[in-house]
Design a protein around this motif. Structure first.
Motif, PDB file in Angstrom:
ATOM      1  N   GLU B 143      -3.109  -8.692 -72.402  1.00 50.93           N
ATOM      2  CA  GLU B 143      -4.322  -7.884 -72.293  1.00 50.93           C
ATOM      3  C   GLU B 143      -4.359  -6.798 -73.363  1.00 50.93           C
ATOM      4  O   GLU B 143      -5.414  -6.435 -73.874  1.00 50.93           O
ATOM      5  N   GLU B 147      -7.263  -6.774 -76.061  1.00 53.55           N
ATOM      6  CA  GLU B 147      -8.133  -5.608 -76.187  1.00 53.55           C
ATOM      7  C   GLU B 147      -8.163  -5.119 -77.638  1.00 53.55           C
ATOM      8  O   GLU B 147      -9.219  -4.710 -78.148  1.00 53.55           O
ATOM      9  N   ARG B 150     -10.631  -7.209 -79.304  1.00 51.25           N
ATOM     10  CA  ARG B 150     -12.001  -6.803 -78.977  1.00 51.25           C
ATOM     11  C   ARG B 150     -12.395  -5.538 -79.737  1.00 51.25           C
ATOM     12  O   ARG B 150     -13.488  -5.438 -80.287  1.00 51.25           O
ATOM     13  N   TYR B 347      -5.417   0.885 -75.627  1.00 53.05           N
ATOM     14  CA  TYR B 347      -5.876  -0.457 -75.239  1.00 53.05           C
ATOM     15  C   TYR B 347      -6.014  -0.718 -73.743  1.00 53.05           C
ATOM     16  O   TYR B 347      -6.770  -1.588 -73.332  1.00 53.05           O
ATOM     17  N   GLN B 351      -9.980  -0.620 -70.662  1.00 53.12           N
ATOM     18  CA  GLN B 351     -10.183  -1.618 -69.615  1.00 53.12           C
ATOM     19  C   GLN B 351     -10.238  -0.954 -68.249  1.00 53.12           C
ATOM     20  O   GLN B 351     -11.061  -1.325 -67.407  1.00 53.12           O
ATOM     21  N   GLU B 354     -13.488   0.124 -67.129  1.00 51.60           N
ATOM     22  CA  GLU B 354     -14.379  -0.902 -66.574  1.00 51.60           C
ATOM     23  C   GLU B 354     -13.809  -1.483 -65.280  1.00 51.60           C
ATOM     24  O   GLU B 354     -14.287  -2.526 -64.790  1.00 51.60           O
ATOM     25  N   ARG B 356     -11.011  -2.872 -64.967  1.00 56.04           N
ATOM     26  CA  ARG B 356     -10.159  -4.036 -65.211  1.00 56.04           C
ATOM     27  C   ARG B 356      -8.695  -3.653 -65.111  1.00 56.04           C
ATOM     28  O   ARG B 356      -8.287  -2.597 -65.573  1.00 56.04           O
ATOM     29  N   HIS B 385     -16.429 -15.581 -69.980  1.00 58.34           N
ATOM     30  CA  HIS B 385     -15.293 -14.674 -70.111  1.00 58.34           C
ATOM     31  C   HIS B 385     -14.189 -15.385 -70.916  1.00 58.34           C
ATOM     32  O   HIS B 385     -13.175 -15.825 -70.372  1.00 58.34           O
ATOM     33  N   TRP B 410      -6.575 -10.356 -65.236  1.00 52.88           N
ATOM     34  CA  TRP B 410      -7.277  -9.065 -65.272  1.00 52.88           C
ATOM     35  C   TRP B 410      -8.768  -9.270 -65.078  1.00 52.88           C
ATOM     36  O   TRP B 410      -9.446  -9.808 -65.941  1.00 52.88           O
ATOM     37  N   GLY B 412     -12.412  -7.105 -63.547  1.00 51.71           N
ATOM     38  CA  GLY B 412     -12.915  -5.743 -63.438  1.00 51.71           C
ATOM     39  C   GLY B 412     -13.873  -5.534 -62.287  1.00 51.71           C
ATOM     40  O   GLY B 412     -14.070  -6.419 -61.437  1.00 51.71           O
ATOM     41  N   THR B 445      -6.325   0.659 -62.429  1.00 50.79           N
ATOM     42  CA  THR B 445      -7.310   1.653 -62.857  1.00 50.79           C
ATOM     43  C   THR B 445      -7.391   2.904 -61.989  1.00 50.79           C
ATOM     44  O   THR B 445      -7.437   4.013 -62.497  1.00 50.79           O
TER      45      THR B 445
END
Ligand SMILES: NC(=O)c1ccc[n+]([C@@H]2O[C@H](COP(=O)([O-])OP(=O)(O)OC[C@H]3O[C@@H](n4cnc5c(N)ncnc54)[C@H](O)[C@@H]3O)[C@@H](O)[C@H]2O)c1
Ligand SMILES: NC(=O)c1ccc[n+]([C@@H]2O[C@H](COP(=O)([O-])OP(=O)(O)OC[C@H]3O[C@@H](n4cnc5c(N)ncnc54)[C@H](O)[C@@H]3O)[C@@H](O)[C@H]2O)c1
Lengths: 554, 554
Positions: B143, B147, B150, B347, B351, B354, B356, B385, B410, B412, B445
């Motif tokens: 992840e 990220e 992204r 990173y 997430q 959101e 995630r 996704h 992962w 969200g 999170t």
């Protein structure tokens, strides 16, 4: 500037009695009859607030007005941060105040966040909306004295006398509490103004002009079994040694000795021997004189504790009341200072072992008659509970309501839910004019980890284990309390305690009855569990008597 | 010695699927395929245990077998301490592990209590019964890399290369995670044995014999867009400066640079420049040589960080992966060491904003097919996704199940409850052979306060505020999760973090569907709330998009 007063009566502003109860209780916490400094949202205990700031306060009220019966409002250090979908049997409000990751759990970091508007001190019942004024301190002191009566004097304090000092903010509750417990009390206080204040409010019955007169009065009233409180102007560090001298010469020996001078603060809290109050006050203002003042105060504390220890040798029961005087004396070389037990292990813990603690309730009607009816109901439900009857009678007579009418009354496991269910029934059948809010202090049997106070000297050494208050909060949430809180700091400050609060409303419905039946058993049941786990025999016996399921206790 | 394996299949031993899920998951945590040291009840992370001792373990299982569907079992640091009456929508188990009042929250006090059998280290998912083996570390690293793709590279890592070092216990997940993220990776490791282990288990694709060959391979595979991992035997403190030199001479510049040598432990974790591995190992055994070893290792870390900083200047994205190497270099005089961001703020936090985080589920049937069906369902539910599809495909191919078949993925806010409800439907209609257990890591999170890791450098400076994980646990309890836990310590040790866990079972009933719909929204919703409160714009936008009710955010 605002003048806050909680709504009263049977009409709701909010959509459920759960939300309405929170709505009224946060406002009641800031009623000027209740709060110490409502302008700054301060309820009590230095900086214990009900909300982080006025914007947060307003939004809390707004969110409560909108809250559905299957939603839950989250409060993070006095700020309303979210509303989430839950269900009818879940709490309407969940609160976490002042919690910091341990390595950062100090005043410096707290103050930094607080200054930036990111944090709030919740104290115990300030940020959790169940403070109801000074009734609590009288009741707590009463329970301490009453427990001493049970433990040492065959049931009660009648015909016994208590020697203590300090008639300040909290200590001023001592004479009234002693009277309520049925004892004679001799209260040494170095400032006439403090004595006058307590005489005026009838917390103190009379003042003796001399030691001789004081002892005469003690003798007279103990002989007759009167419950009378006597003030004596003087310095405890001088009066107590003199009383010891007389006792050794065949004079009176007190039954119980304690102290509530502010020995924890050697600049502002303790008048040194031989000093006048005027000189003391001026030295407080002059930093150059602080070192000498401190040394003199500490030396006097040592003499004071020395006298307490001598009374202990002479057969009196002597306890420290959490003002740090033992430590001060110890640091001055009084090596056996800690032979004096703390009041929690001595008198509070035995009650915690039975699930007893500062249970309380509030009449949302605003009508004092509702409280008097609940008082009568308690007496009816527990006809043999003499200490409780005495407390209720005296409280009605001597304690003025502040804000919404409320009652504090220490009940234990097997009692609290009986009371709660009875109140719920009284709401249902119209005996009471509006629902009753039921709660307790965070200082209670299962809800606090505080190694310097409530969990001092636990039998198994688990003073600092805070799994217990966390489990307490989770369990009360699971059971369906109306609101639940988790705080850090409280009365002993940043880093020194973690504790949880619970409040549940009795609105007369069947659903409330089911929740009350669970929560009021589980909440104090988890305290009995915690003490049973630590090895206290009375807690183990209490658990068995009440049918608690404690898997590892056979 | 015991050989524990969780029961499988659709027949229950316990009276409800809630209790049964806990019953199986604690056993699964101690399955020898899952646990690091099951003989001592250690699941992972040093001394993270599933129960305090064998007597407690046996009693937990016994209590779960007896537990009614309206009762709740309390676990205090691995010991079953009470069973209380709650209701069907309340958790079946509530857990508090390793919590200490802050001033006592240190290893000395922990160890003292632990030695006396009064305490237990719960780590994150060890004491809360939702550890499922090493899949988590691969996924977390994946992840992180995804990220980065992204954020910096227009969507994904295809055609990009990652330079890193360290192929140890956790760092060994890097090449596989990089491959899964679509990148080429060059992995410097000083021990041939570590490289061999990762080649054998197919976490690493190939080994280059020289720097030249390594760079050739990187060039070749990035050009073709292959996802290929390359090992290189060498000392990072020598290889990285050499790669910088070549880059400055017009050679390749990595797209992403990080490091997972054990720089946090200068005796055992970092090979100094110019030292042979054999000499390093013998110095580790000889306390007399420790001072020199430490100095040499620190000096090499400084050179290593210096090279990372130069890559940053050359345009590479460079992050610290939580191994303390920045601090070591800073202490050696590399004043701009902290110009390298930590991986969480860089990173992971975007997430978390959101909602995630490391969502996971387990098939109680024990049948891998059940997981493959859920994999397919996730792809069907989230057709666009891409990162998730890639992960699921690669995970199926490359990651072996340990214990009960499980999947980490992962998802969200707005996704997790969709997945949970779909799984519940698949249980109901018989597509799956038994219920599914749904949970997550405590590192998520809304569930952790850990200023040196998960909450490092929060935008508003509230790194240490632990109200949030406490609210998270209370809210999940209120929503009706199957079990909820509150831990202290976790991955960063005593005093440094507080965090909560949640697990909920999908047994195919309507009641479970209602609970899933609440809990899986609220749990990650409270994380989005926490980040929105701290001022992260993406979290505020996410909250609005998902219709969260955050009263103070307009
Ligand atoms: N642990 C607990 O739960 C608990 C509960 C109640 C009080 N306390 C402690 O008790 C102490 C008193 O609290 P307070 O709020 O009443 O404080 P306060 O400062 O308001 O009152 C102290 C009183 O002691 C008097 N005094 C000072 N020196 C004296 C002396 N040498 N001789 C006679 N009188 C003297 C002062 O004039 C004052 O009236 C504090 O240390 C407090 O922390 C602890
Ligand atoms: N914060 C987080 O969430 C997180 C996650 C993963 C890893 N980490 C950190 O990453 C580090 C690695 O963890 P691990 O479990 O893999 O440790 P480990 O000790 O098992 O592995 C370290 C590896 O680095 C190699 N190494 C040491 N010095 C080297 C050098 N100079 N050049 C090349 N290779 C060298 C060793 O041979 C070993 O294989 C730790 O500091 C860990 O705390 C942090």
């Amino acid at each position: 500037s605002r003048d806050i007063r909680a709504p009263r009566g049977p009409e709701r502003t909010c959509k459920s009695w759960g939300a309405e109860a929170a709505y009224r209780m946060i406002q009641n916490n800031l009623d000027k009859e209740v709060a110490e400094n409502p302008k700054h949202l301060v309820v009590y205990g230095g900086i214990g607030r009900a909300a982080r700031n006025w914007a947060c306060y307003d939004q809390i009220l707004a969110s409560l007005r909108e809250l559905e019966d299957n939603q839950t409002l989250l409060i993070q250090s006095g700020k309303p941060v979210g509303v989430f979908q839950t269900h009818e049997d879940a709490p309407r409000v969940l609160i976490a105040n002042s919690n910091l990751v341990p390595k950062w759990a100090n005043w410096e970091h707290f103050n930094e966040l607080d200054r930036k508007g990111l944090f709030m001190y919740g104290q115990m019942t300030a940020g959790s909306w169940i403070y109801i004024g000074t009734q609590g301190i009288v009741q707590g002191t009463y329970e301490t004295f009453a427990e001493a009566g049970r433990q040492h004097f065959g049931g009660d304090m009648k015909g016994r006398w208590i020697l203590t000092a300090g008639l300040g903010g909290m200590g001023g509750a001592q004479p009234l509490a002693a009277t309520m417990a049925g004892a004679v009390s001799l209260n040494v206080e170095c400032q006439q103004s403090s004595i006058d204040f307590r005489l005026r409010t009838r917390y103190l019955d009379k003042q003796a002009a001399t030691i001789d007169e004081a002892l005469e009065l003690v003798k007279h009233h103990t002989a007759r079994g009167d419950a009378i409180s006597i003030g004596l102007l003087g310095n405890a560090a001088e009066v107590l040694p003199e009383l010891v001298r007389r006792a050794k010469d065949g004079g009176l020996i007190p039954d119980l000795v304690t102290d509530q001078t502010s020995a924890h603060d050697l600049i502002n809290g303790y008048l040194p021997r031989g000093w006048s109050v005027a000189d003391w006050k001026s030295a407080q203002q002059d930093p150059e004189r602080h070192a000498r003042l401190k040394a003199a105060a500490a030396d006097s504390c040592a003499a004071h504790v020395q006298a307490m220890l001598e009374f202990q040798t002479l057969g009196a029961k002597v306890v420290d009341y959490g003002n740090n005087i033992r430590q001060v004396a110890f640091d001055q070389g009084v090596q056996n200072a800690f032979d004096l037990p703390g009041f929690v292990p001595a008198y509070i813990r035995p009650q915690f072992c039975e699930g007893r603690g500062p249970f309380r309730w509030v009449a949302l009607s605003g009508d004092p008659e509702d409280i008097y009816k609940t008082d009568a109901k308690i007496k009816e439900l527990f006809p043999h509970h003499a200490q409780v009857h005495r407390w209720l009678d005296m409280a009605r007579e001597r304690i003025a309501f502040q804000g919404l009418p409320a009652r504090i009354c220490w009940l234990g496991l097997g009692e609290r839910h009986i009371a709660g269910l009875a109140f719920n029934e009284m709401v249902r059948n119209g005996e009471l004019k509006a629902p009753i809010v039921i709660g307790r202090d965070h200082l209670d049997t299962g809800s606090v980890a505080s190694p310097n106070r409530e969990t001092e000297s636990m039998k198994d050494g688990t003073d600092a284990v805070s799994d217990w208050p966390l489990l307490n909060a989770l369990l009360n949430t699971a059971g369906g309390a109306t609101w639940v809180s988790l705080h850090h700091g409280g009365g002993v400050g940043m880093g020194y305690s973690q504790h949880s609060g619970v409040v549940i409303v009795a609105d007369g419905t069947d659903a409330a009855a089911r929740r009350l039946g669970r929560v009021l058993v589980n909440d104090c049941g988890s305290g009995v569990m915690r003490h049973a786990d630590a090895g206290y025999e009375t807690a183990i016996a209490c658990a068995k008597r009440n049918g608690l399921n404690l898997p590892m206790i056979k």
